[in-house]
Design an enzyme around this catalytic site. Sequence first.
Site, PDB file in Angstrom:
ATOM      1  N   SER A   1       3.206  -1.788  10.584  1.00 46.47           N
ATOM      2  CA  SER A   1       4.642  -1.759  10.840  1.00 46.47           C
ATOM      3  C   SER A   1       5.367  -3.066  10.484  1.00 46.47           C
ATOM      4  O   SER A   1       6.285  -3.489  11.192  1.00 46.47           O
ATOM      5  CB  SER A   1       4.916  -1.368  12.302  1.00 46.47           C
ATOM      6  OG  SER A   1       4.456  -0.052  12.535  1.00 46.47           O
TER       7      SER A   1
ATOM      8  N   GLU B   1      -5.481  -4.967  10.705  1.00 43.69           N
ATOM      9  CA  GLU B   1      -4.514  -3.882  10.848  1.00 43.69           C
ATOM     10  C   GLU B   1      -4.853  -3.087  12.105  1.00 43.69           C
ATOM     11  O   GLU B   1      -5.651  -2.138  12.045  1.00 43.69           O
ATOM     12  CB  GLU B   1      -4.585  -2.965   9.624  1.00 43.69           C
ATOM     13  CG  GLU B   1      -4.213  -3.660   8.343  1.00 43.69           C
ATOM     14  CD  GLU B   1      -3.683  -2.659   7.325  1.00 43.69           C
ATOM     15  OE1 GLU B   1      -2.516  -2.793   6.933  1.00 43.69           O
ATOM     16  OE2 GLU B   1      -4.411  -1.733   6.960  1.00 43.69           O
TER      17      GLU B   1
ATOM     18  N   ASN C   1       0.858  -1.189   0.000  1.00 40.70           N
ATOM     19  CA  ASN C   1       0.000   0.000   0.000  1.00 40.70           C
ATOM     20  C   ASN C   1       0.892   1.235   0.000  1.00 40.70           C
ATOM     21  O   ASN C   1       1.446   1.608   1.031  1.00 40.70           O
ATOM     22  CB  ASN C   1      -0.895  -0.059   1.260  1.00 40.70           C
ATOM     23  CG  ASN C   1      -1.759   1.167   1.416  1.00 40.70           C
ATOM     24  OD1 ASN C   1      -1.845   2.001   0.512  1.00 40.70           O
ATOM     25  ND2 ASN C   1      -2.408   1.285   2.576  1.00 40.70           N
ATOM     26  N   TRP C   2       1.027   1.843  -1.168  1.00 43.04           N
ATOM     27  CA  TRP C   2       1.946   2.979  -1.298  1.00 43.04           C
ATOM     28  C   TRP C   2       1.369   4.271  -0.715  1.00 43.04           C
ATOM     29  O   TRP C   2       2.044   5.314  -0.716  1.00 43.04           O
ATOM     30  CB  TRP C   2       2.326   3.204  -2.774  1.00 43.04           C
ATOM     31  CG  TRP C   2       3.238   2.152  -3.337  1.00 43.04           C
ATOM     32  CD1 TRP C   2       3.801   1.111  -2.656  1.00 43.04           C
ATOM     33  CD2 TRP C   2       3.695   2.046  -4.687  1.00 43.04           C
ATOM     34  NE1 TRP C   2       4.582   0.351  -3.503  1.00 43.04           N
ATOM     35  CE2 TRP C   2       4.538   0.907  -4.768  1.00 43.04           C
ATOM     36  CE3 TRP C   2       3.492   2.790  -5.841  1.00 43.04           C
ATOM     37  CZ2 TRP C   2       5.159   0.509  -5.940  1.00 43.04           C
ATOM     38  CZ3 TRP C   2       4.110   2.389  -7.019  1.00 43.04           C
ATOM     39  CH2 TRP C   2       4.935   1.262  -7.067  1.00 43.04           C
TER      40      TRP C   2
ATOM     41  N   HIS D   1      -9.868   0.901   4.974  1.00 39.60           N
ATOM     42  CA  HIS D   1      -8.538   1.056   5.584  1.00 39.60           C
ATOM     43  C   HIS D   1      -8.636   1.996   6.788  1.00 39.60           C
ATOM     44  O   HIS D   1      -9.418   2.957   6.787  1.00 39.60           O
ATOM     45  CB  HIS D   1      -7.543   1.611   4.555  1.00 39.60           C
ATOM     46  CG  HIS D   1      -6.146   1.642   5.077  1.00 39.60           C
ATOM     47  ND1 HIS D   1      -5.676   2.677   5.851  1.00 39.60           N
ATOM     48  CD2 HIS D   1      -5.140   0.733   4.991  1.00 39.60           C
ATOM     49  CE1 HIS D   1      -4.428   2.413   6.200  1.00 39.60           C
ATOM     50  NE2 HIS D   1      -4.079   1.243   5.689  1.00 39.60           N
TER      51      HIS D   1
ATOM     52  N   GLU E   1      -6.927   4.436   7.764  1.00 38.16           N
ATOM     53  CA  GLU E   1      -6.806   5.879   7.499  1.00 38.16           C
ATOM     54  C   GLU E   1      -8.086   6.445   6.893  1.00 38.16           C
ATOM     55  O   GLU E   1      -8.421   7.608   7.108  1.00 38.16           O
ATOM     56  CB  GLU E   1      -5.567   6.141   6.633  1.00 38.16           C
ATOM     57  CG  GLU E   1      -4.303   6.014   7.473  1.00 38.16           C
ATOM     58  CD  GLU E   1      -3.107   5.414   6.766  1.00 38.16           C
ATOM     59  OE1 GLU E   1      -3.081   5.359   5.523  1.00 38.16           O
ATOM     60  OE2 GLU E   1      -2.177   4.974   7.470  1.00 38.16           O
TER      61      GLU E   1
ATOM     62  N   GLY F   1       1.984   2.495  10.908  1.00 38.69           N
ATOM     63  CA  GLY F   1       2.850   3.667  10.768  1.00 38.69           C
ATOM     64  C   GLY F   1       3.526   4.115  12.058  1.00 38.69           C
ATOM     65  O   GLY F   1       4.033   5.224  12.137  1.00 38.69           O
TER      66      GLY F   1
ATOM     67  N   GLY G   1       2.668  -0.810   4.391  1.00 35.76           N
ATOM     68  CA  GLY G   1       2.618   0.591   3.978  1.00 35.76           C
ATOM     69  C   GLY G   1       4.015   1.134   3.762  1.00 35.76           C
ATOM     70  O   GLY G   1       4.638   0.929   2.717  1.00 35.76           O
TER      71      GLY G   1
HETATM   72  P1  PGA Z   1       2.559   0.577   7.758  1.00 39.79           P
HETATM   73  O1  PGA Z   1       1.077   0.657   7.124  1.00 39.79           O
HETATM   74  O2  PGA Z   1       3.191  -0.655   7.177  1.00 39.79           O
HETATM   75  O3  PGA Z   1       3.225   1.830   7.323  1.00 39.79           O
HETATM   76  O4  PGA Z   1       2.384   0.471   9.237  1.00 39.79           O
HETATM   77  C1  PGA Z   1       0.285  -0.485   6.940  1.00 39.79           C
HETATM   78  C2  PGA Z   1      -1.012  -0.127   6.295  1.00 39.79           C
HETATM   79  O5  PGA Z   1      -1.582   0.923   6.636  1.00 39.79           O
HETATM   80  O6  PGA Z   1      -1.519  -0.855   5.435  1.00 39.79           O
END
Ligand code: PGA
Length: 253
Positions: free
Chosen positions: A214, A171, A12-13, A99, A101, A177, A235
């Site tokens: 992470s 997640e 996931n960019w 997701h 976010e 993140g 991510g």
């Molecule tokens: P991250 O994000 O690997 O930067 O923790 C994962 C994601 O949100 O899919």
Amino acid sequence: MAIVKPIYLFANWKMYLNFQESVKLAQALARADKKLPRYIEQAIFPSALALSAVKTALKNTRVAVGAQNFYWVDKGGYTGEVSAPMYKRAGCKYALVGHSERRHVFNETNQDTRRKLEAALAENLTPILCVGETQKERMAGKSVEVLEIQIRGALQDLKTNGTKQLFIAYEPVWAIGTGHACEPHHAEEMHEHIQKMAGGLLPKIKLVILYGGSVRPENVAEYLTQKNIHGVLVGHASAGVGSWLKILKKCYV
Ligand code: PGA
């Protein structure tokens, strides 16, 4: 313990890369793809802007592309939005839905997630339903309860449009993140819960459950050796050629 195969490695960019950076990374992945064993299923979720060029760079490879987000209506006056059929036409195989976010930065509800799930399935765009609890919910001992609400809201009485397989990504919001990945055995326990809950709602469908939050080259193998973790959604570490190639390598050496 051995890695469970096939392995799903999804990148996931997010909003990390501009157009040029996206194409450059996709070209590097196309070169690397030649060496990868066939049990690795790789998918890239670039920005909408770079999608078509990334798809071209990945032509003649086994790497799939997917949408990070979309609107559930097919067409119309919705400034700034892109629909599921538009992504499908652009060559996407997958779409992320719900997701963290989207839920927490853009206030998307379980109902919005459900609408998107239905829109993706109607378009034969394979959805990856993302679920996970916040730190506050975790501290209150509500992790399983939250997952249950998210999963029930998304999957109860869902018309699956002939889909044989459904992807769910666990997640935990507190792990995304932050560099504080969920401990692999704990992730495995949560995946077992998800398998039971989602399997109970959709008994005829094969579930593929990914872990995200992470994931790094140093910890990826520990997730993939768990029985109910079928892959990872990455991510930050997927948006750099060095770290992503290291993650791929951990899965076949
Ligand atoms: P991250 O994000 O690997 O930067 O923790 C994962 C994601 O949100 O899919």
